[in-house]
Structures are given as C-alpha cells and as structure tokens.
Design a protein around this motif. Structure first.
Motif, PDB file in Angstrom:
ATOM      1  N   SER A  72       0.137   3.341   2.015  1.00 32.64           N
ATOM      2  CA  SER A  72      -0.040   3.914   3.360  1.00 32.64           C
ATOM      3  C   SER A  72       1.299   4.026   4.071  1.00 32.64           C
ATOM      4  CB  SER A  72      -0.980   3.022   4.189  1.00 32.64           C
ATOM      5  OG  SER A  72      -0.350   1.792   4.479  1.00 32.64           O
ATOM      6  N   SER A 109      -4.924   4.275  -5.358  1.00 35.42           N
ATOM      7  CA  SER A 109      -6.320   4.411  -5.784  1.00 35.42           C
ATOM      8  C   SER A 109      -6.488   5.251  -7.047  1.00 35.42           C
ATOM      9  CB  SER A 109      -7.162   5.012  -4.650  1.00 35.42           C
ATOM     10  OG  SER A 109      -6.774   6.346  -4.411  1.00 35.42           O
ATOM     11  N   ARG A 159      -9.063   1.886   9.939  1.00 40.01           N
ATOM     12  CA  ARG A 159      -9.374   1.855   8.520  1.00 40.01           C
ATOM     13  C   ARG A 159     -10.856   1.626   8.339  1.00 40.01           C
ATOM     14  NH1 ARG A 159      -6.093  -1.199   9.778  1.00 40.01           N
ATOM     15  NH2 ARG A 159      -4.670  -0.152   8.396  1.00 40.01           N
TER      16      ARG A 159
HETATM   17  P1  NAP Z   1      -4.941   2.317   4.178  1.00 41.12           P
HETATM   18  O1  NAP Z   1      -4.178   3.233   5.050  1.00 41.12           O
HETATM   19  O2  NAP Z   1      -6.402   2.461   4.049  1.00 41.12           O
HETATM   20  O3  NAP Z   1      -4.279   2.380   2.735  1.00 41.12           O
HETATM   21  C1  NAP Z   1      -4.854   1.712   1.665  1.00 41.12           C
HETATM   22  C2  NAP Z   1      -4.052   1.979   0.431  1.00 41.12           C
HETATM   23  O4  NAP Z   1      -4.670   1.280  -0.630  1.00 41.12           O
HETATM   24  C3  NAP Z   1      -4.008   3.453   0.044  1.00 41.12           C
HETATM   25  O5  NAP Z   1      -2.711   3.792  -0.359  1.00 41.12           O
HETATM   26  C4  NAP Z   1      -4.989   3.552  -1.118  1.00 41.12           C
HETATM   27  O6  NAP Z   1      -4.614   4.465  -2.110  1.00 41.12           O
HETATM   28  C5  NAP Z   1      -4.885   2.176  -1.720  1.00 41.12           C
HETATM   29  N1  NAP Z   1      -6.121   1.822  -2.408  1.00 41.12           N
HETATM   30  C6  NAP Z   1      -7.382   1.919  -1.962  1.00 41.12           C
HETATM   31  N2  NAP Z   1      -8.256   1.480  -2.888  1.00 41.12           N
HETATM   32  C7  NAP Z   1      -7.506   1.110  -3.942  1.00 41.12           C
HETATM   33  C8  NAP Z   1      -7.816   0.592  -5.210  1.00 41.12           C
HETATM   34  N3  NAP Z   1      -9.067   0.345  -5.589  1.00 41.12           N
HETATM   35  N4  NAP Z   1      -6.805   0.323  -6.048  1.00 41.12           N
HETATM   36  C9  NAP Z   1      -5.527   0.550  -5.701  1.00 41.12           C
HETATM   37  N5  NAP Z   1      -5.173   1.046  -4.498  1.00 41.12           N
HETATM   38  C10 NAP Z   1      -6.152   1.315  -3.632  1.00 41.12           C
HETATM   39  O7  NAP Z   1      -4.719   0.797   4.610  1.00 41.12           O
HETATM   40  P2  NAP Z   1      -3.477   0.074   5.321  1.00 41.12           P
HETATM   41  O8  NAP Z   1      -3.374   0.502   6.723  1.00 41.12           O
HETATM   42  O9  NAP Z   1      -2.274   0.185   4.466  1.00 41.12           O
HETATM   43  O10 NAP Z   1      -4.013  -1.442   5.301  1.00 41.12           O
HETATM   44  C11 NAP Z   1      -4.306  -2.089   4.077  1.00 41.12           C
HETATM   45  C12 NAP Z   1      -4.868  -3.473   4.374  1.00 41.12           C
HETATM   46  O11 NAP Z   1      -3.888  -4.210   5.090  1.00 41.12           O
HETATM   47  C13 NAP Z   1      -6.122  -3.505   5.213  1.00 41.12           C
HETATM   48  O12 NAP Z   1      -6.944  -4.579   4.813  1.00 41.12           O
HETATM   49  C14 NAP Z   1      -5.593  -3.783   6.606  1.00 41.12           C
HETATM   50  O13 NAP Z   1      -6.550  -4.427   7.416  1.00 41.12           O
HETATM   51  C15 NAP Z   1      -4.448  -4.685   6.294  1.00 41.12           C
HETATM   52  N6  NAP Z   1      -3.374  -4.673   7.298  1.00 41.12           N
HETATM   53  C16 NAP Z   1      -2.958  -5.869   7.760  1.00 41.12           C
HETATM   54  C17 NAP Z   1      -1.920  -5.923   8.669  1.00 41.12           C
HETATM   55  C18 NAP Z   1      -1.423  -7.250   9.135  1.00 41.12           C
HETATM   56  O14 NAP Z   1      -0.779  -7.333  10.150  1.00 41.12           O
HETATM   57  N7  NAP Z   1      -1.680  -8.314   8.375  1.00 41.12           N
HETATM   58  C19 NAP Z   1      -1.326  -4.757   9.147  1.00 41.12           C
HETATM   59  C20 NAP Z   1      -1.761  -3.531   8.632  1.00 41.12           C
HETATM   60  C21 NAP Z   1      -2.794  -3.509   7.696  1.00 41.12           C
HETATM   61  P3  NAP Z   1      -4.548   6.066  -1.852  1.00 41.12           P
HETATM   62  O15 NAP Z   1      -3.262   6.300  -1.139  1.00 41.12           O
HETATM   63  O16 NAP Z   1      -4.565   6.636  -3.224  1.00 41.12           O
HETATM   64  O17 NAP Z   1      -5.738   6.410  -1.028  1.00 41.12           O
END
Ligand code: NAP
Length: 366
Positions: free
Chosen positions: A243, A266, A17
């Motif tokens: 995601s 987003s 990411r």
């Molecule tokens: P990702 O694949 O980048 O997906 C992000 C999602 O957020 C997308 O659906 C995107 O929308 C949406 N988004 C982005 N900007 C936005 C905004 N301003 N308003 C509303 N929605 C928005 O990220 P991910 O893999 O799901 O991970 C997300 C977060 O969780 C990251 O910080 C990551 O480090 C964390 N994470 C943590 C763990 C854990 O074990 N704790 C595991 C996985 C991920 P679109 O679809 O429209 O682009």
C-alpha cells in the motif's frame, strides 16, 4: 452547517480498509469500524536514523536482538513498541521545551476532519492527546460531511500560510464526493507531515534524494529495528503488502538501508517460500494470522503492522486485536517480534510527533 474551528486540538489522518467479518450493532463491529481507519502521519527531511540523534533513557534501553536461534528453547524477544514510543515522546517533549526556551517557538500540528466517522474522530482525539503530552500545539478543523472540496482546500490554504502550524493532516478517508488527490495535493509539501505527497514519496524512491517527510507507520517500523539494534544492511527483507501508506514506503526505506528487498502482495504465488528467506519481515496486509511460524526463517525479525479484530468470546468486548502474523507461532521461530497491540501502533503516533517537531525545526532553522 458551518464548520467549527477548534484551536488547541490535534490529530492525524487515516486510511480506510476493509476488515473481515461484517455484522451490525456488536462491539466487534464497532471495533471493525474503528479500525477501518488507521494511523496517519509524517514530516521531516529524511535522514535515518531519524530519532537516534536524540538520547535514549539508558535504564529503558532495549537490548540488541540476538539473531542466533540455534539450539535451546525458542523464545523470541518482544519488540516493545509501547515502551519505545514512550521514550520517543519523552525525547520529543524535551526537544519541544528546548526549542520554546531558545527561540520561543512551539511546534503546531493542524488536523482537518471532514464528516462524522467515529473512527476518524477517535483518531483525531488520540492525536490531540499525544500532542498535548509532548507540548505540541494542536489545531483542529471539523467540517460537515456535505462540505465541498473547495471548502476543505480553503482551510488547508489557511494552515499552509499560518506560521504557527508546522504540520497539516487531512484525516482520511474523505467523503466519497471529494477527490482525495486534489485535497492532499493542496497541502504544502513543507508541512506534509503524513509524507503522502508524491514529491516526498518520489524522493524516497530516488538515490541521492531526501524526502522532507516519510510516512509515519513505515518510519516507525524502521525506528523499532534501529532501537533494537537489528542490522539491516546486507540482510534479506520481505515486505508483505504494497500500500501507499505502509508497504511501499516500508520497502523503499529498507532498500535505503541497504537491505535486499522483496515485496509480497495479493497476486504473489507461494508467498511463504519468499518469506522463508527473509532475515527481516515487515507485514502490512490486514489478514489476521496469515503469516504462520512455518513461513519464517529461524532467527528472523518480524515487524507486524497488521491490526485485525477477531471475535473472542472470552473478551468482555467480544473481540481481540491480532496482527497479520500468528504471534504464538512466530515467537517459537523468530528472534524478535512485535506484539499486536503494543508494537507498531504506538510508534505511528510517535513518528507523527517526531515529524511535526522536525518540521518546526526546519522551518525555524533550529
Ligand atoms: P491495504 O491498503 O489494504 O493494503 C494491503 C496490502 O496487502 C495490499 O498491498 C495487498 O495486495 C496485500 N494483500 C492483501 N491480501 C494479501 C494476501 N493474502 N497475501 C499477500 N498480500 C496481501 O492496507 P494497509 O493500509 O497497508 O494496512 C495493512 C494493515 O496494517 C491493516 O491491518 C491495517 O490496519 C494496519 N495498519 C496499521 C497501522 C499502525 O499504525 N499500526 C498503520 C496503518 C495500517 P494488493 O496490493 O495486491 O492488493
């Protein structure tokens, strides 16, 4: 360069990411690089609550969340993922031992790591340690960056056919010359502990169908809600992010639990207005402190998946980790909230171990 095959190692996969701030050669950027990959995971026939069939140490039992915030000083309950993950690991360790004593089988998790990314290597190391801590065998294959897709698939096939392996993870991201779908599709669905196989996701989405595995991070979110006795049925839930690895499966899981679910992404207009109606919020966006206290309904339960490094001059490392939700503000409005770090993060690895154990149990009919 020949691939090295190291037994008694462990691990997981990762999703890349983009994180805010990009500079070079600072501890902060090292953290950014590390966090570009986030936890992998998953396995098991989907029967929620997955781990509740295992007993919980009563002395450490999380108490139910009180959803009444009317009057009095607002102070949300902290949903302690670190503590719950430890309980789960203890439960898994006991089950692993029981299985070994009863039928002589030890669950095994195989991880394939391609390339030299430090963040991926760290993830693999952490998963290996987690496996060791509960008595699960771990197997690791490290392949050079310039490996071919066919070479990776050859190792996957070997693990598919290896009876001592019950879960297979391909650490993501893969080098850009590889087709991720081709590689992931090569993992036998019965060993797809990350739960990313389209068949598993498809079954998760369908009424009356049960996936073999559910992606670990969203599964960990639901497990936290269960362990803190948060009622899901009939509640309004909002998932922020869609995601494949977190947001989308989290929304499907909440729906399976009879919540009424909205998804914010987003392109959503006025997200705060949607979030404001939610009894339960799961945020997986990757934007530090995006969700403000003013977005939250009083008494809401907040599960913050985001892990975002932000610069912090006071920290010796030069940065600190924060979630998607402004924690200090949320604490004043919500009834319960996960901290970052120490919330969802530790649950992800615990769910990977849980899925691996479930896979071994299913394969050996234990
Ligand atoms: P990702 O694949 O980048 O997906 C992000 C999602 O957020 C997308 O659906 C995107 O929308 C949406 N988004 C982005 N900007 C936005 C905004 N301003 N308003 C509303 N929605 C928005 O990220 P991910 O893999 O799901 O991970 C997300 C977060 O969780 C990251 O910080 C990551 O480090 C964390 N994470 C943590 C763990 C854990 O074990 N704790 C595991 C996985 C991920 P679109 O679809 O429209 O682009």
């Amino acid at each position: 360069m020949s691939p090295s095959l190291v037994f008694t190692d462990s691990s997981t996969s990762t999703a890349s990411r983009l994180l805010p701030f990009s500079r070079t050669a600072t501890p902060f950027n090292a953290a950014v690089s590390l966090l570009r990959s986030v936890g992998p995971l998953n396995v098991r026939p989907f029967v929620l609550p997955p781990l509740r069939t295992l007993s919980v140490n009563s002395s450490n039992n999380p108490s139910p969340v009180i959803n009444d915030k009317s009057g009095g000083e607002a102070c949300a309950k902290v949903i302690d993922g670190k503590m719950v993950a430890k309980q789960i690991r203890d439960e898994i360790a006991a089950e692993v031992l029981k299985m070994k004593e009863a039928i002589g089988v030890v669950p095994g998790l195989a991880v394939i790591l391609v390339g030299d990314r430090k963040d991926s290597a760290t993830y693999v190391r952490n998963k290996k340690k987690a496996c060791e801590s509960v008595g699960i065998n771990s197997f690791e294959v490290r392949l050079p960056e310039d490996s071919t897709e066919q070479e990776v698939i050859k190792f996957i096939s070997e693990f598919n056919n290896d009876p001592s392996v019950h879960g297979i993870l391909v650490q993501l991201p893969l080098p850009s010359h590889m087709d991720e779908q081709n590689v992931l599709n090569a993992v036998d669905i019965v060993k797809d502990v990350d739960g990313f196989h389209p068949l598993n996701i498809g079954r998760l989405a369908m009424r009356g169908r049960d996936p073999l595995f559910v992606p670990c991070t969203p599964k960990g979110c639901i497990e936290l809600l269960h362990r803190y006795a948060v009622e899901i049925k009939g509640k309004r839930a909002v998932v922020i992010g869609r995601s494949n690895i977190v947001g989308m499966p989290a929304a499907l899981l909440l729906q399976r639990e009879d919540a009424t679910v909205s998804i914010v992404h987003s392109r959503t207009k006025n997200p705060e207005e949607i979030v404001k109606h939610a009894d339960i919020i799961i945020s997986a966006v990757g934007q530090p402190n995006m969700v403000r206290g003013s977005w939250l309904k009083p008494g809401a339960v907040v599960i913050d998946v985001g892990i975002n490094p932000v610069e912090d001059a006071k920290s010796p490392r030069g940065y600190k980790l924060v979630g998607d939700v402004c924690y200090e503000e949320a604490c004043k409005v919500a009834s319960a909230v996960t901290p970052v770090p120490g919330g969802v993060g530790p649950m992800t690895i615990a769910m990977l171990l849980s899925n691996t154990l479930s896979s071994a149990k299913r394969i050996h009919n234990f």
